[in-house]
Design a protein around this motif. Structure first.
Motif, PDB file in Angstrom:
ATOM      1  N   ALA A 138      -7.279   4.252   4.633  1.00  0.00           N
ATOM      2  CA  ALA A 138      -8.633   3.967   4.127  1.00  0.00           C
ATOM      3  C   ALA A 138      -8.605   3.473   2.678  1.00  0.00           C
ATOM      4  O   ALA A 138      -9.659   3.366   2.043  1.00  0.00           O
ATOM      5  N   ASN A 139      -7.425   3.164   2.169  1.00  0.00           N
ATOM      6  CA  ASN A 139      -7.264   2.649   0.795  1.00  0.00           C
ATOM      7  C   ASN A 139      -7.767   3.623  -0.263  1.00  0.00           C
ATOM      8  O   ASN A 139      -8.350   3.224  -1.264  1.00  0.00           O
ATOM      9  N   THR A 140      -7.557   4.903  -0.025  1.00  0.00           N
ATOM     10  CA  THR A 140      -7.918   5.903  -1.024  1.00  0.00           C
ATOM     11  C   THR A 140      -6.676   6.314  -1.812  1.00  0.00           C
ATOM     12  O   THR A 140      -5.537   6.146  -1.352  1.00  0.00           O
ATOM     13  N   GLU A 141      -6.918   6.853  -2.993  1.00  0.00           N
ATOM     14  CA  GLU A 141      -5.850   7.416  -3.809  1.00  0.00           C
ATOM     15  C   GLU A 141      -6.153   8.898  -4.011  1.00  0.00           C
ATOM     16  O   GLU A 141      -7.285   9.260  -4.340  1.00  0.00           O
ATOM     17  N   VAL A 142      -5.157   9.745  -3.810  1.00  0.00           N
ATOM     18  CA  VAL A 142      -5.350  11.171  -4.052  1.00  0.00           C
ATOM     19  C   VAL A 142      -5.386  11.377  -5.563  1.00  0.00           C
ATOM     20  O   VAL A 142      -4.374  11.248  -6.246  1.00  0.00           O
ATOM     21  N   GLU A 143      -6.586  11.661  -6.075  1.00  0.00           N
ATOM     22  CA  GLU A 143      -6.802  11.790  -7.517  1.00  0.00           C
ATOM     23  C   GLU A 143      -6.396  13.172  -8.015  1.00  0.00           C
ATOM     24  O   GLU A 143      -5.912  13.329  -9.142  1.00  0.00           O
ATOM     25  N   SER A 144      -6.602  14.193  -7.180  1.00  0.00           N
ATOM     26  CA  SER A 144      -6.273  15.565  -7.562  1.00  0.00           C
ATOM     27  C   SER A 144      -6.075  16.390  -6.293  1.00  0.00           C
ATOM     28  O   SER A 144      -6.786  16.192  -5.302  1.00  0.00           O
TER      29      SER A 144
END
Length: 341
Positions: A138-144
């Motif tokens: 889904a083109n997300t980045e794990v930010e935290s």
């Protein structure tokens, strides 16, 4: 948003815990409390013929849930902790009097949870295996992300879906997935809005979707559970969870949330001190939290519900507890939705 582990660190810890944990279904009256090295420990058979025993201490959560099951008031239970023989005698009496089965979850040789025989295990290893690939797709980045004694948290952002709440104040769409293996809440999937100007995260409970750890009574003839059994039972379940993740990342949901945030920028706060006092009482803020909200509200210079909510989510970054920080991110969004005059 509060920093936690890196994604690699999280994956390493999930795998470590997967290898180190053991789960049992045991009649309460077969659990034997005893004193060893000046603390109460629990022992119980993990084979039908009692040829093998589990023995180990308890985590803080294990003590809390054991006290609750035995119906011992927490204040009295805590007072007995420095007196393990007295505690053991009390606990043994109430365990022997029970005809219930308990699901006992252990990690690193310690009892970390004592749960109902209807408790459905939805474990972090399976969550990571099923959800992390989807977040990447889904083109997300794990930010935290973090794993605490109570929960696992994965907070992911997609900067390809953005909007302006007001001129120059841009937010990105995101998602938070949390789960507890020890009875501290459901597997939860919620929208997360990430504010670029200050890295704040606001968690939106209004669109939350949950899968509860509730199922049928587990048969007591299976004393120790294998990970293979768990994964086979839940294959269809995790497919449903993946559908919920897709829905939460839907742009239509994000647009509705952003519109509510825009409305919050129009709700002026005439008396900031009074508003912060109300927030403090309603959400049981500590004195330090209350003071920090005021500090961040003054620094932000935005005397609206939007500004007050962001003061809370900014304060959340400084919380010593990741669990509390995440709770404050939910509170921040709730504050944005209200009039504080």
């Amino acid at each position: 948003m509060k920093n936690g582990k890196t994604l690699q660190q999280l994956a390493t810890e999930i795998q470590r815990q997967q290898d180190a944990k053991r789960d049992f279904m045991i009649p309460a009256n077969r659990i034997n409390p005893f004193v060893y090295e000046k603390e109460m420990q629990l022992g119980f058979p993990i084979k039908d013929n009692e040829s093998e025993l589990f023995t180990g201490g308890l985590t803080k959560n294990g003590h809390i849930q054991l006290g609750q099951f035995c119906d011992i008031p927490k204040k009295y239970y805590d007072a007995m902790l420095p007196h393990p023989q007295l505690l053991t005698e009390n606990v043994k009496h109430w365990l022997n009097a029970s005809s219930d089965n308990r699901m006992v979850r252990s990690l690193d040789g310690k009892v970390r949870a004592i749960l109902s025989d209807k408790y459905r295990r939805l474990d972090n290893f399976d969550l990571a295996q099923n959800i992390l690939p989807m977040l990447i797709d889904a083109n997300t980045e794990v930010e935290s992300c973090e794993i605490t004694d109570k929960k696992i948290y994965i907070k992911a952002i997609t900067h390809k879906v953005q909007a302006e709440v007001k001129k120059g104040d841009i937010v990105s769409s995101g998602i938070i997935i949390s789960n507890s293996e020890t009875g501290h809440g459901s597997l939860s999937i919620k929208p997360l809005v990430y504010r670029l100007v200050c890295s704040n995260g606001a968690i939106v409970d209004d669109y939350a979707m949950r899968k509860y750890h509730a199922g049928k009574v587990t048969e007591s003839n299976q004393i120790e559970f294998s990970n293979e059994t768990l994964r086979a039972e839940d294959k269809a379940f995790w497919l449903t969870v993946r559908d919920l993740v897709k829905y939460t990342l839907n742009e239509t949901t994000f647009e509705k949330i952003v519109e509510s945030m825009r409305e919050s920028t129009e709700r002026k706060i005439e008396q900031p001190d009074k508003a912060i006092e109300l927030v403090s009482k309603r959400y049981l803020m500590t004195e330090n939290e209350t003071n920090d909200i005021l500090l961040h509200l003054i620094k932000g210079g935005d005397l609206t519900s939007w500004g007050l909510g962001n003061a809370v989510t900014r304060m959340a970054q400084d919380s010593a507890s990741y669990d509390r920080s995440t709770e404050l991110e939910s509170i921040g969004y709730q504050i944005m939705q209200q009039n504080w005059n």
